[in-house]
Design an enzyme around this catalytic site. Structure first.
Site, PDB file in Angstrom:
ATOM      1  N   GLU A  33       0.880  -1.164   0.000  1.00  0.00           N
ATOM      2  CA  GLU A  33       0.000   0.000   0.000  1.00  0.00           C
ATOM      3  C   GLU A  33       0.916   1.212   0.000  1.00  0.00           C
ATOM      4  O   GLU A  33       1.774   1.331   0.872  1.00  0.00           O
ATOM      5  CB  GLU A  33      -0.868  -0.031   1.265  1.00  0.00           C
ATOM      6  CG  GLU A  33      -1.975   0.975   1.245  1.00  0.00           C
ATOM      7  CD  GLU A  33      -2.834   0.908   2.510  1.00  0.00           C
ATOM      8  OE1 GLU A  33      -3.535   1.881   2.771  1.00  0.00           O
ATOM      9  OE2 GLU A  33      -2.779  -0.112   3.227  1.00  0.00           O
ATOM     10  N   ARG A 257       3.923 -12.514  10.328  1.00  0.00           N
ATOM     11  CA  ARG A 257       4.588 -11.243  10.210  1.00  0.00           C
ATOM     12  C   ARG A 257       5.962 -11.328  10.862  1.00  0.00           C
ATOM     13  O   ARG A 257       6.117 -11.974  11.897  1.00  0.00           O
ATOM     14  CB  ARG A 257       3.780 -10.219  11.026  1.00  0.00           C
ATOM     15  CG  ARG A 257       3.442  -9.002  10.304  1.00  0.00           C
ATOM     16  CD  ARG A 257       2.357  -8.260  11.044  1.00  0.00           C
ATOM     17  NE  ARG A 257       1.382  -7.902  10.052  1.00  0.00           N
ATOM     18  CZ  ARG A 257       1.524  -6.854   9.224  1.00  0.00           C
ATOM     19  NH1 ARG A 257       2.528  -6.030   9.339  1.00  0.00           N
ATOM     20  NH2 ARG A 257       0.635  -6.620   8.302  1.00  0.00           N
ATOM     21  N   LYS A 267       3.888   0.985   9.681  1.00  0.00           N
ATOM     22  CA  LYS A 267       4.077   2.237   8.938  1.00  0.00           C
ATOM     23  C   LYS A 267       3.459   3.410   9.691  1.00  0.00           C
ATOM     24  O   LYS A 267       3.970   4.522   9.630  1.00  0.00           O
ATOM     25  CB  LYS A 267       3.443   2.103   7.556  1.00  0.00           C
ATOM     26  CG  LYS A 267       4.346   1.367   6.585  1.00  0.00           C
ATOM     27  CD  LYS A 267       3.723   1.293   5.214  1.00  0.00           C
ATOM     28  CE  LYS A 267       2.707   0.182   5.135  1.00  0.00           C
ATOM     29  NZ  LYS A 267       2.181  -0.053   3.799  1.00  0.00           N
TER      30      LYS A 267
HETATM   31  P1  ATP Z   1       2.234  -2.094   8.117  1.00  0.00           P
HETATM   32  O1  ATP Z   1       1.458  -2.746   9.209  1.00  0.00           O
HETATM   33  O2  ATP Z   1       3.679  -1.950   8.394  1.00  0.00           O
HETATM   34  O3  ATP Z   1       1.611  -0.816   7.650  1.00  0.00           O
HETATM   35  P2  ATP Z   1       1.032  -3.447   5.923  1.00  0.00           P
HETATM   36  O4  ATP Z   1       0.756  -4.889   5.919  1.00  0.00           O
HETATM   37  O5  ATP Z   1      -0.128  -2.532   6.084  1.00  0.00           O
HETATM   38  O6  ATP Z   1       2.194  -3.138   6.933  1.00  0.00           O
HETATM   39  P3  ATP Z   1       1.424  -3.312   3.110  1.00  0.00           P
HETATM   40  O7  ATP Z   1       2.014  -2.226   2.319  1.00  0.00           O
HETATM   41  O8  ATP Z   1      -0.029  -3.563   2.974  1.00  0.00           O
HETATM   42  O9  ATP Z   1       1.787  -3.025   4.620  1.00  0.00           O
HETATM   43  O10 ATP Z   1       2.248  -4.659   2.906  1.00  0.00           O
HETATM   44  C1  ATP Z   1       2.698  -5.157   1.670  1.00  0.00           C
HETATM   45  C2  ATP Z   1       3.053  -6.612   1.839  1.00  0.00           C
HETATM   46  O11 ATP Z   1       4.079  -6.759   2.815  1.00  0.00           O
HETATM   47  C3  ATP Z   1       1.861  -7.412   2.321  1.00  0.00           C
HETATM   48  O12 ATP Z   1       1.816  -8.636   1.601  1.00  0.00           O
HETATM   49  C4  ATP Z   1       2.172  -7.655   3.773  1.00  0.00           C
HETATM   50  O13 ATP Z   1       1.611  -8.858   4.207  1.00  0.00           O
HETATM   51  C5  ATP Z   1       3.690  -7.690   3.794  1.00  0.00           C
HETATM   52  N1  ATP Z   1       4.197  -7.285   5.114  1.00  0.00           N
HETATM   53  C6  ATP Z   1       3.984  -6.110   5.754  1.00  0.00           C
HETATM   54  N2  ATP Z   1       4.567  -6.105   6.959  1.00  0.00           N
HETATM   55  C7  ATP Z   1       5.166  -7.306   7.112  1.00  0.00           C
HETATM   56  C8  ATP Z   1       5.941  -7.922   8.147  1.00  0.00           C
HETATM   57  N3  ATP Z   1       6.211  -7.294   9.290  1.00  0.00           N
HETATM   58  N4  ATP Z   1       6.412  -9.165   7.935  1.00  0.00           N
HETATM   59  C9  ATP Z   1       6.151  -9.802   6.784  1.00  0.00           C
HETATM   60  N5  ATP Z   1       5.436  -9.294   5.772  1.00  0.00           N
HETATM   61  C10 ATP Z   1       4.946  -8.064   5.919  1.00  0.00           C
HETATM   62 MG    MG Z   2      -1.827  -2.756   4.638  1.00  0.00          MG
END
Ligand code: ATP
Ligand code: MG
Length: 552
Positions: A33, A257, A267
């Protein structure tokens, strides 16, 4: 690294799928995202998704998950792309979920036509109440019984902008008594009169995550859609929508995660650190972002190695940042150029050395047989590290002390004869003599010294500034602490050594170069460095000084 690792559970699934002929090749996607910079958790997901299609000869799409109109920014899109490339991966296609808005709209119309979706006029609060609780089934309202024609008309009017935000939603008609709360007629579309960074003002209805993600996977023929564990309960809806729409059957798989200790990885929290100026931007070298780590001097090799070593898991756990630092040291030890930099200078005059000085040779990297040597100027006035001298040394102190000898790296053995002090007793200078026949490589002095120290020739040294970074947080598991996470920030996470002296060879440093400052750690040039003011960042210390702390 080339050591053999056993298959992880997703690799096992893929090998079975390929062996059974379910697929001939695989397609994955990485779906960020664009509302922040990528962090180490993303690196783990990138290494997994791109790593799988490298290993099994498929391809990976980069798909920006930009269904939410208010948060995305082009700056994030550009940096995400740069970070993935820097990590060493490349995507087959660059897609945006927003490119599918028309197709997704048509999917919604299909569901309405099948009697599987309806327009609900209830408020968000009313919908929440009617949904029931995990122990209580939801209740039906009158909107659920709307005719297909009425739903089609209303949905068309929603798109046309006839209603205000929140006035209506489109819901799937599934099962208000389902044990899975997400199956109790989930919302598919909401009204949001907002500008979108790519579609502009073309839309005022936007699909929810659950109605965009799986459908986008399907449109792209993604075979293995890998996400994190919080999406396990969403899988039932993911499968239901694909089945009812009769579209390409992508499958969702979940892994835990990845989180690191002594930092935060959401983020939302990272954005707070940036906005509240606890750090100097998303690429501050203390941030667990890919751009921050790059600026700090971490290498893509080391990050990939780390992600490979931690592998993937089905249960959440906190990964020790010490392992990441270990991987960085491993790689930097092989590639870093050795240099001498004195952080806290103490002047040494070599009283029996006359003339303009000479050049000594020092190896650039003992780990690299092709690393070669460099010339270092040696003169009668040098700086050594203040902590390498003790006026009243304890037993077994082998560095410089009155009457005691030490070797200057790649040069001569010196002995301290006199300590020069000011009126307050502060040490200003040491007067030493050197052993003329003790030059490194051709030492015939027969002197026994137990210690070698680094030094720089004063007239040839260049002043540099050094950023010494430490952990950003004082506690290991930040999100488990009470109160605001910002209360646990390590206020000493950056210490600036403003007056260090470096050997001349460092004036040619570029951002791509990696250095080991002898006895100090691994360093790289900072992007704010200039020829007038050279600035270096400490990537990591030479040894894990925290290991003992953690063991306590
Ligand atoms: P955050 O909680 O940091 O905002 P998010 O999941 O909202 O993370 P996205 O940009 O939606 O962030 O994530 C893109 C990809 O990265 C998704 O497939 C997500 O599952 C993966 N991802 C995000 N954070 C992690 C993590 N800590 N460990 C493994 N994969 C992750
Ligand atoms: Mg997300």
């Amino acid at each position: 690294m080339s050591e053999v690792r056993s298959l992880n559970f997703i690799e096992e699934i893929i090998e079975n799928d390929l062996a059974s002929g379910k697929y001939n090749s695989i397609v994955t996607r990485f779906p960020p995202e664009p509302n922040g910079y990528l962090h180490m958790g993303h690196a783990s997901s990138i290494c997994l998704n791109f790593g799988l299609t490298k290993k099994y000869q498929g391809y990976t799409n980069l798909r920006f998950d930009d269904t939410n109109p208010t948060t995305e920014e082009t700056e994030y899109v550009d940096n995400i792309k740069a970070d993935i490339k820097w990590l060493g991966f490349d995507w087959k296609n660059e897609y945006y979920a927003s490119d599918y808005f028309e197709q997704l709209y048509q999917f919604a119309v299909t569901l309405i036509n099948k009697g599987l979706a309806y327009v609900d006029d209830s408020s968000a609060e009313q919908i929440a109440i009617e949904k029931g609780t995990p122990t209580q089934p939801g209740v039906t309202n009158q909107f659920r019984e709307r005719s297909i024609d009425e739903n089609l008309t209303l949905f068309t009017e929603m798109r046309a902008g006839k209603f205000a935000d929140g006035e209506k939603v489109l819901r799937a008609k599934i099962d208000l008594a389902s044990t899975n709360m997400l199956m109790r007629d989930p919302i598919l579309y909401r009204i949001k009169h907002a500008h979108h960074h790519r579609t502009g003002d073309a839309w005022c209805i936007y699909p929810m995550y659950d109605f965009a993600h799986g459908q986008s996977d399907s449109i792209e023929n993604i075979t293995h859609s890998i996400c994190t564990l919080e999406f396990v309960p969403h899988r039932e809806l993911y499968d239901w929508l694909i089945e009812k729409l009769e579209i390409y059957p992508s499958h969702q798989y979940e892994f835990a995660r990845r989180n690191l200790n002594y930092t935060v990885m959401s983020k939302r929290k990272l954005l707070q650190l940036v906005n509240d100026k606890f750090v100097d931007g998303w690429d501050d070298p203390r941030m667990p972002t890919i751009s921050g780590m790059r600026r700090r001097g971490y290498t893509a090799d080391a990050i990939r190695d780390f992600c490979g070593r931690i592998g993937i898991a089905k249960r959440e756990n906190l990964v020790d940042i010490g392992l990441l630092e270990f991987c960085v040291r491993e790689h930097l030890n092989k590639i870093a150029q050795r240099r001498m930099v004195v952080f806290d200078p103490l002047k040494v005059t070599i009283t029996n050395y006359s003339g303009d000085g000479e050049t000594v040779q020092s190896e650039n990297n003992p780990e690299d047989e092709n690393g070669g040597n460099r010339d270092i100027p040696f003169t009668n006035e040098i700086y050594i590290e203040r902590e390498d001298f003790m006026e009243i040394p304890p037993k077994k102190y082998f560095r410089l002390a009155p009457g005691q000898m030490v070797r200057l790296k790649s040069a001569f053995i010196i002995q301290c004869d006199e300590v020069v002090k000011d009126n307050d007793g502060n040490i200003l200078e040491l007067k030493c003599t050197y052993l003329p026949n003790s030059k490194s490589g051709s030492d015939t002095s027969g002197a026994q010294v137990k210690s070698t120290i680094h030094w720089v020739s004063i007239k040839d040294a260049v002043p540099v500034e050094i950023n010494l970074y430490d952990r950003l947080f004082k506690v290991e598991n930040v999100s488990e602490e009470d109160g605001d996470f910002k209360d646990y920030i390590n206020e000493n996470s950056l210490q600036i050594q403003a007056t260090a002296y470096a050997e001349k060879a460092l004036t040619s440093a570029t951002l791509a170069d990696r250095y080991q400052f002898l006895r100090k750690g691994y360093f790289c040039l900072d992007k704010d460095s200039s020829t007038d003011k050279l600035i270096f960042n400490r990537t990591v210390t030479l040894k894990d000084s925290w290991a003992k702390e953690r063991a306590k």
